[in-house]
Design a protein around this motif. Structure first.
Motif, PDB file in Angstrom:
ATOM      1  N   LEU A  89      -8.699   4.024   2.699  1.00 42.66           N
ATOM      2  CA  LEU A  89      -7.326   4.296   2.277  1.00 42.66           C
ATOM      3  C   LEU A  89      -7.322   5.379   1.209  1.00 42.66           C
ATOM      4  CD1 LEU A  89      -5.976   0.627   1.874  1.00 42.66           C
ATOM      5  CD2 LEU A  89      -5.874   2.083   3.897  1.00 42.66           C
ATOM      6  N   THR A  90      -6.439   6.354   1.378  1.00 45.09           N
ATOM      7  CA  THR A  90      -6.299   7.423   0.391  1.00 45.09           C
ATOM      8  C   THR A  90      -4.904   7.348  -0.221  1.00 45.09           C
ATOM      9  OG1 THR A  90      -7.799   8.842   1.655  1.00 45.09           O
ATOM     10  CG2 THR A  90      -6.431   9.903  -0.022  1.00 45.09           C
ATOM     11  N   PHE A  91      -4.847   7.384  -1.541  1.00 45.24           N
ATOM     12  CA  PHE A  91      -3.587   7.278  -2.280  1.00 45.24           C
ATOM     13  C   PHE A  91      -3.413   8.492  -3.184  1.00 45.24           C
ATOM     14  CE2 PHE A  91      -5.170   3.052  -1.441  1.00 45.24           C
ATOM     15  CZ  PHE A  91      -4.053   2.310  -1.100  1.00 45.24           C
ATOM     16  N   GLU A  92      -2.154   8.772  -3.495  1.00 44.38           N
ATOM     17  CA  GLU A  92      -1.822   9.660  -4.608  1.00 44.38           C
ATOM     18  C   GLU A  92      -0.947   8.849  -5.540  1.00 44.38           C
ATOM     19  OE1 GLU A  92      -0.139  13.357  -3.395  1.00 44.38           O
ATOM     20  OE2 GLU A  92      -2.068  14.173  -2.735  1.00 44.38           O
ATOM     21  N   THR A  93      -1.452   8.532  -6.713  1.00 42.30           N
ATOM     22  CA  THR A  93      -0.755   7.623  -7.612  1.00 42.30           C
ATOM     23  C   THR A  93      -0.538   8.224  -8.994  1.00 42.30           C
ATOM     24  OG1 THR A  93      -0.816   5.418  -8.629  1.00 42.30           O
ATOM     25  CG2 THR A  93      -2.927   6.507  -8.281  1.00 42.30           C
ATOM     26  N   GLU A  94       0.569   7.860  -9.598  1.00 41.23           N
ATOM     27  CA  GLU A  94       0.857   8.236 -10.981  1.00 41.23           C
ATOM     28  C   GLU A  94       0.459   7.116 -11.946  1.00 41.23           C
ATOM     29  OE1 GLU A  94       5.007   9.140 -11.145  1.00 41.23           O
ATOM     30  OE2 GLU A  94       4.932  10.262  -9.278  1.00 41.23           O
ATOM     31  N   TRP A  95       0.005   5.981 -11.388  1.00 39.22           N
ATOM     32  CA  TRP A  95      -0.211   4.774 -12.197  1.00 39.22           C
ATOM     33  C   TRP A  95      -1.690   4.441 -12.335  1.00 39.22           C
ATOM     34  CZ3 TRP A  95       3.492   2.650  -8.104  1.00 39.22           C
ATOM     35  CH2 TRP A  95       4.779   3.134  -8.342  1.00 39.22           C
ATOM     36  N   ILE A  96      -2.537   5.444 -12.445  1.00 39.44           N
ATOM     37  CA  ILE A  96      -3.980   5.219 -12.501  1.00 39.44           C
ATOM     38  C   ILE A  96      -4.396   4.443 -13.745  1.00 39.44           C
ATOM     39  CG2 ILE A  96      -4.503   7.380 -13.717  1.00 39.44           C
ATOM     40  CD1 ILE A  96      -6.530   5.843 -10.800  1.00 39.44           C
ATOM     41  N   LYS A 125       0.830  -1.218   0.000  1.00 40.21           N
ATOM     42  CA  LYS A 125       0.000   0.000   0.000  1.00 40.21           C
ATOM     43  C   LYS A 125       0.860   1.263   0.000  1.00 40.21           C
ATOM     44  CE  LYS A 125      -0.625  -0.077   5.042  1.00 40.21           C
ATOM     45  NZ  LYS A 125      -1.585  -0.290   6.151  1.00 40.21           N
ATOM     46  N   LYS A 126       2.005   1.213   0.656  1.00 37.90           N
ATOM     47  CA  LYS A 126       2.893   2.384   0.663  1.00 37.90           C
ATOM     48  C   LYS A 126       3.534   2.571  -0.704  1.00 37.90           C
ATOM     49  CE  LYS A 126       3.913   2.159   5.601  1.00 37.90           C
ATOM     50  NZ  LYS A 126       4.960   1.984   6.644  1.00 37.90           N
ATOM     51  N   TYR A 127       3.873   1.464  -1.335  1.00 39.65           N
ATOM     52  CA  TYR A 127       4.490   1.542  -2.663  1.00 39.65           C
ATOM     53  C   TYR A 127       3.551   2.204  -3.659  1.00 39.65           C
ATOM     54  CZ  TYR A 127       6.724   0.036  -7.005  1.00 39.65           C
ATOM     55  OH  TYR A 127       7.310   0.021  -8.236  1.00 39.65           O
ATOM     56  N   TYR A 128       2.244   1.972  -3.511  1.00 35.45           N
ATOM     57  CA  TYR A 128       1.282   2.516  -4.467  1.00 35.45           C
ATOM     58  C   TYR A 128       0.751   3.895  -4.060  1.00 35.45           C
ATOM     59  CZ  TYR A 128       1.449  -1.667  -7.254  1.00 35.45           C
ATOM     60  OH  TYR A 128       1.882  -2.687  -8.070  1.00 35.45           O
ATOM     61  N   GLY A 129       1.437   4.539  -3.109  1.00 37.84           N
ATOM     62  CA  GLY A 129       1.163   5.957  -2.845  1.00 37.84           C
ATOM     63  C   GLY A 129       0.238   6.253  -1.694  1.00 37.84           C
TER      64      GLY A 129
END
Length: 317
Positions: free
Chosen positions: A271-278, A254-258
């Motif tokens: 869970l809230t993420f900020e991802t470049e891989w959407i 989960k940390k790897y994916y932002g």
């Protein structure tokens, strides 16, 4: 001797060790390390000076040992010796191959200054410790790649390399390395890429050639974690509601994916993420636990996930 003086003796000895191992030591850092006031550190340094240790520097700047001053070999406690054994076992499994010989030589030097009883302790217990790693080590195309990278960071000199991308294309890059890190069984460089004029990370095992140039860095850099946290590129905010029973399986990924926030609710963990891989990476990760998760936002992630499921279903009819 009461407990106060024993603690002071241990602390003063530890400060002397810090002075032996670093070019300069700040009183504020020592105070934080030993959980005492800066004023206490000043008094401890004065104690060392009164004992004849030639310390250069003053309060407010930093301290170091006078150049050329030699001290007897450092003595290790039994607990420290046992920690060396455990660390050596870990390093044998996870150490990058380009550092392996250097680490082995360093450990031989450590062993050479141990007391005879401690050497016996190592011999008796080192076969009782093991570390199991189920991932094969990656193989480098060139030797001493990480030492070359670390030297370039220390000297603030640019690197030129030939790099094989994920789609097997080969490109030549000039980079300014910020640091190296190990994640998901691979070593990476975090660096400023002069071609892209932005920060990028490169997998070490994909480097085909690398050379340290005499060109200095174009700018100053902070710590590697500053860049790993901030990342690069356009990010999308994602919110998932995940059932609590599978959270233990997501601890590392989960940390790897932002992951930026995690909130316990009655209905699960939000869970809230900020991802470049959407568009690809995030949906492929989500599919591994999609039956235990609800997409709260954005709608595009639901679309990407459905498209991926249809593609998979079509291939396995």
């Amino acid at each position: 001797m009461n407990d106060h003086y024993l603690k002071k003796l241990d602390r003063v000895t530890a400060i002397l060790t810090q002075l032996q191992s670093k070019p300069i030591v700040r009183a504020q850092d020592l105070a934080q390390k030993f959980e005492v006031s800066v004023r206490t550190i000043y008094r401890d340094v004065k104690t060392l000076e009164n004992a004849g240790i030639p310390i250069v520097g003053e309060a407010g700047s930093g301290y170091s040992l006078m150049d050329g001053y030699k001290l007897p070999p450092v003595m290790f406690t039994k607990e420290e010796v046992l920690s060396f054994i455990t660390a050596e076992k870990l390093m044998q499994k996870f150490l990058h191959q380009s550092l392996g010989n250097h680490y082995q030589t360093a450990m031989e030097k450590v062993r050479s200054v141990l007391k005879y009883s401690d050497k016996n302790l190592i011999e008796n217990i080192e076969k009782q410790i093991d570390v199991y790693n189920y991932h094969p080590k990656t193989e480098d195309n060139i030797k001493n790649v990480i030492p070359i990278i670390l030297e370039s960071i220390a000297e603030k000199k640019q690197l030129t390399m030939e790099y094989k991308t994920m789609d097997s294309k080969i490109s030549t890059r000039t980079i300014e390395a910020v640091g190296v890190f190990f994640e998901f069984n691979y070593w990476y460089i975090m660096a400023f890429c002069t071609l892209r004029n932005d920060f990028r990370q490169f997998r070490v095992d994909r480097i085909l050639q690398i050379f340290k140039t005499q060109n200095p860095f174009l700018q100053e850099y902070g710590q590697i974690n500053d860049y790993r946290k901030s990342g690069n590129g356009n990010k999308t905010t994602v919110k998932l509601l995940v059932e609590k029973k599978i959270m233990n399986h997501l601890v590392n990924s989960k940390k790897y994916y932002g992951l930026i926030d995690e909130v316990d609710t009655e209905n699960g963990v939000e869970l809230t993420f900020e991802t470049e891989w959407i568009n690809d990476g995030f949906p492929r990760w989500l599919i591994t636990f999609a039956d235990y998760a609800t997409i709260l936002e954005p709608e595009i992630l639901q679309t990407k996930l459905n498209d991926l499921l249809i593609k998979i279903s079509g291939k396995h009819k």
